[in-house]
Design a protein around this motif. Structure first.
Motif, mmCIF file in Angstrom:
data_model
loop_
_atom_site.group_PDB
_atom_site.id
_atom_site.type_symbol
_atom_site.label_atom_id
_atom_site.label_comp_id
_atom_site.label_asym_id
_atom_site.label_seq_id
_atom_site.Cartn_x
_atom_site.Cartn_y
_atom_site.Cartn_z
ATOM 1 N N VAL A 259 0.870 -1.171 0.000
ATOM 2 C CA VAL A 259 0.000 0.000 0.000
ATOM 3 C C VAL A 259 0.906 1.220 0.000
ATOM 4 O O VAL A 259 1.702 1.413 0.922
ATOM 5 N N THR A 260 0.845 2.033 -1.041
ATOM 6 C CA THR A 260 1.716 3.204 -1.141
ATOM 7 C C THR A 260 1.126 4.379 -0.359
ATOM 8 O O THR A 260 0.001 4.314 0.145
ATOM 9 N N ALA A 261 1.900 5.435 -0.306
ATOM 10 C CA ALA A 261 1.451 6.631 0.426
ATOM 11 C C ALA A 261 0.158 7.183 -0.147
ATOM 12 O O ALA A 261 -0.648 7.786 0.574
ATOM 13 N N ALA A 262 -0.062 6.983 -1.440
ATOM 14 C CA ALA A 262 -1.282 7.478 -2.095
ATOM 15 C C ALA A 262 -2.401 6.435 -2.073
ATOM 16 O O ALA A 262 -3.389 6.566 -2.803
ATOM 17 N N ASP A 263 -2.244 5.399 -1.255
ATOM 18 C CA ASP A 263 -3.207 4.297 -1.149
ATOM 19 C C ASP A 263 -3.382 3.531 -2.459
ATOM 20 O O ASP A 263 -4.430 2.946 -2.728
ATOM 21 N N LYS A 264 -2.329 3.520 -3.251
ATOM 22 C CA LYS A 264 -2.306 2.690 -4.450
ATOM 23 C C LYS A 264 -1.818 1.296 -4.060
ATOM 24 O O LYS A 264 -0.972 1.153 -3.174
ATOM 25 N N LEU A 265 -2.350 0.261 -4.690
ATOM 26 C CA LEU A 265 -1.952 -1.112 -4.399
ATOM 27 C C LEU A 265 -1.067 -1.659 -5.505
ATOM 28 O O LEU A 265 -1.342 -1.466 -6.691
ATOM 29 N N LEU A 266 0.002 -2.343 -5.094
ATOM 30 C CA LEU A 266 0.883 -3.038 -6.029
ATOM 31 C C LEU A 266 1.064 -4.464 -5.532
ATOM 32 O O LEU A 266 1.321 -4.689 -4.338
ATOM 33 N N ILE A 267 0.935 -5.435 -6.412
ATOM 34 C CA ILE A 267 1.101 -6.839 -6.027
ATOM 35 C C ILE A 267 2.588 -7.132 -5.881
ATOM 36 O O ILE A 267 3.376 -6.892 -6.800
ATOM 37 N N ASN A 268 2.974 -7.641 -4.724
ATOM 38 C CA ASN A 268 4.368 -7.976 -4.473
ATOM 39 C C ASN A 268 4.657 -9.402 -4.923
ATOM 40 O O ASN A 268 5.353 -9.621 -5.902
ATOM 41 N N GLU A 269 4.102 -10.389 -4.213
ATOM 42 C CA GLU A 269 4.347 -11.785 -4.568
ATOM 43 C C GLU A 269 3.113 -12.627 -4.273
ATOM 44 O O GLU A 269 2.258 -12.246 -3.464
ATOM 45 N N ILE A 270 3.070 -13.805 -4.896
ATOM 46 C CA ILE A 270 1.959 -14.744 -4.721
ATOM 47 C C ILE A 270 2.522 -16.069 -4.243
ATOM 48 O O ILE A 270 3.564 -16.526 -4.725
ATOM 49 N N ALA A 271 1.838 -16.690 -3.299
ATOM 50 C CA ALA A 271 2.213 -18.034 -2.838
ATOM 51 C C ALA A 271 1.040 -18.975 -3.094
ATOM 52 O O ALA A 271 -0.076 -18.710 -2.632
#
Length: 384
Positions: A259-271
């Motif tokens: 969750v970035t400062a601007a409340d944007k979501l980025l997918i890091n990793e999947i298990a």
């Protein structure tokens, strides 16, 4: 109609995740066989049969498949080619080999997500030092250098702060032998994870969003519900549904997000398996992630995932001294209201090895966190 609980389940891996799968499977009368090279691994004492063999032993994996109606796994660093052959021969493997092959290579995983239009940090393949320098010109410093396969708990990752650190990071990750990738460094506000299940019939159930805290790149604490806005939580759940549809997964999947400062979501990793950040569900939800995984891969209806009470999970990491594991302070920790202790039964303690976890349920996340901090200060696992 065949009773699905009469099936034999084979698990590749006998660590704590395998052990917790078996505990739930046994409640529903499944027979469970495991394959693990460690004779006294955590799942050994409760498995119906334990094949003591290397994870790369294709004959042993085939033997496990012959003894089982369904194959699953507790980690993703497995010989995909061996599993492909088993699928061709008609053996059931869940999550599917296709989804495993796509996820276990981080570069391929990120490429698929990007191609599907899902938000990920920017990334590039890095076959040599020159390509890392080129990535730095594009992303600027700091950079994240990652092994494409085999990394876990921060292993296989290196932060590069300037040009002078490129050579060291390349050597640490054995870039001459291993495939590497470079990602832009994300100064995230929070890391969250979403546990989601998909059944053989395509039915899906999602768990409440967890908020993760790390110590030396190792997950240390998960708080649920995450302290994020409803809008961010809704976006995270929507993303999780999109991800599991992309990979057509069967079983439990964990999607870690920034969750970035601007409340944007980025997918890091999947298990493609039950995950450390979903351990809270054992006490915190109607259906734990481990029961859900067994339900999903065996064709049973998925269980409800409602949060019963706010909950905090905290890992018990091995103390500095290496040797035969000695557990101290369980009595004192369990005297605290709401505390549950899970000791994995690993014979050998090593510094920062995951040896167990604590969970606390309470009326609020803040209260649960205070209690788990108190309990974790009383319990320790060290070497003798």
């Amino acid at each position: 109609m065949l009773d699905p609980t009469k099936q034999n389940i084979g698990i590749i891996g006998g660590g704590q995740l395998g052990k917790m799968m078996i505990l739930e499977a046994k409640k529903m009368n499944f027979q469970v066989n495991i394959l693990d090279p460690t004779p006294d691994c955590p799942a050994h004492s409760i498995a119906d049969e334990h094949l003591v063999a290397s994870f790369t032993d294709q004959e042993a994996i085939k033997e496990l498949a012959v003894k089982s109606d369904i194959l699953t796994y507790e980690f993703e660093h497995i010989d995909v080619e061996a599993l492909k052959e088993l699928e061709k021969e008609g053996y059931q493997v869940y999550p599917t080999v296709k989804s495993l092959a796509a996820i276990q290579d981080k570069f391929r995983q990120k490429s698929i997500l990007k191609d599907e239009g899902l938000p990920v940090p920017d990334f590039l393949k890095a076959e040599n030092r020159a390509e890392i320098k080129e990535a730095a010109e594009r992303f600027s410093y700091p950079l994240m250098l990652k092994s494409c396969t085999g990394g876990y708990d921060g292993k296989g990752n290196a932060v590069i702060n300037n040009k002078a650190e490129i050579d060291k990071a390349f050597r640490e990750l054995k870039g001459a032998k291993n495939d590497l990738m470079v990602e832009e460094f994300i100064p995230f506000k929070k890391e969250i994870s979403v546990i989601i299940a998909r059944g053989i019939d395509g039915d899906k159930k999602v768990y409440p969003v967890g908020e993760n805290e790390h110590q030396n790149n190792i997950l240390f604490t998960t708080k649920v519900p995450a302290q994020i806005t409803d809008e961010v939580a809704d976006k995270a759940v929507k993303l999780a549904f999109e991800v599991i549809d992309v990979f057509k997964g069967v079983g439990i999947f964990c999607i870690e997000m920034f969750v970035t400062a601007a409340d944007k979501l980025l997918i890091n990793e999947i298990a493609p398996r039950p995950h450390n950040s979903g351990h809270y569900s054992i006490e915190g939800c109607i259906t734990s992630q481990f029961e859900q995984h067994i339900r999903a891969i065996s064709g049973l209806p998925l269980g409800e995932t409602e949060l019963l009470k706010p909950v905090v999970m905290r890992n018990i990491l091995g103390e500095e001294k290496e040797g035969e594991a000695v557990v101290k302070g369980v009595n004192e920790a369990l005297a605290i209201p709401g505390v549950k202790a899970h000791i994995y039964g690993k014979r050998v303690n090593r510094p920062e090895r995951k040896m167990g976890h604590l969970t606390v349920t309470a009326d609020t996340v803040v209260e649960a966190h205070e209690l788990v901090l108190e309990a974790s200060g009383l319990i320790e696992i060290t070497g003798e």
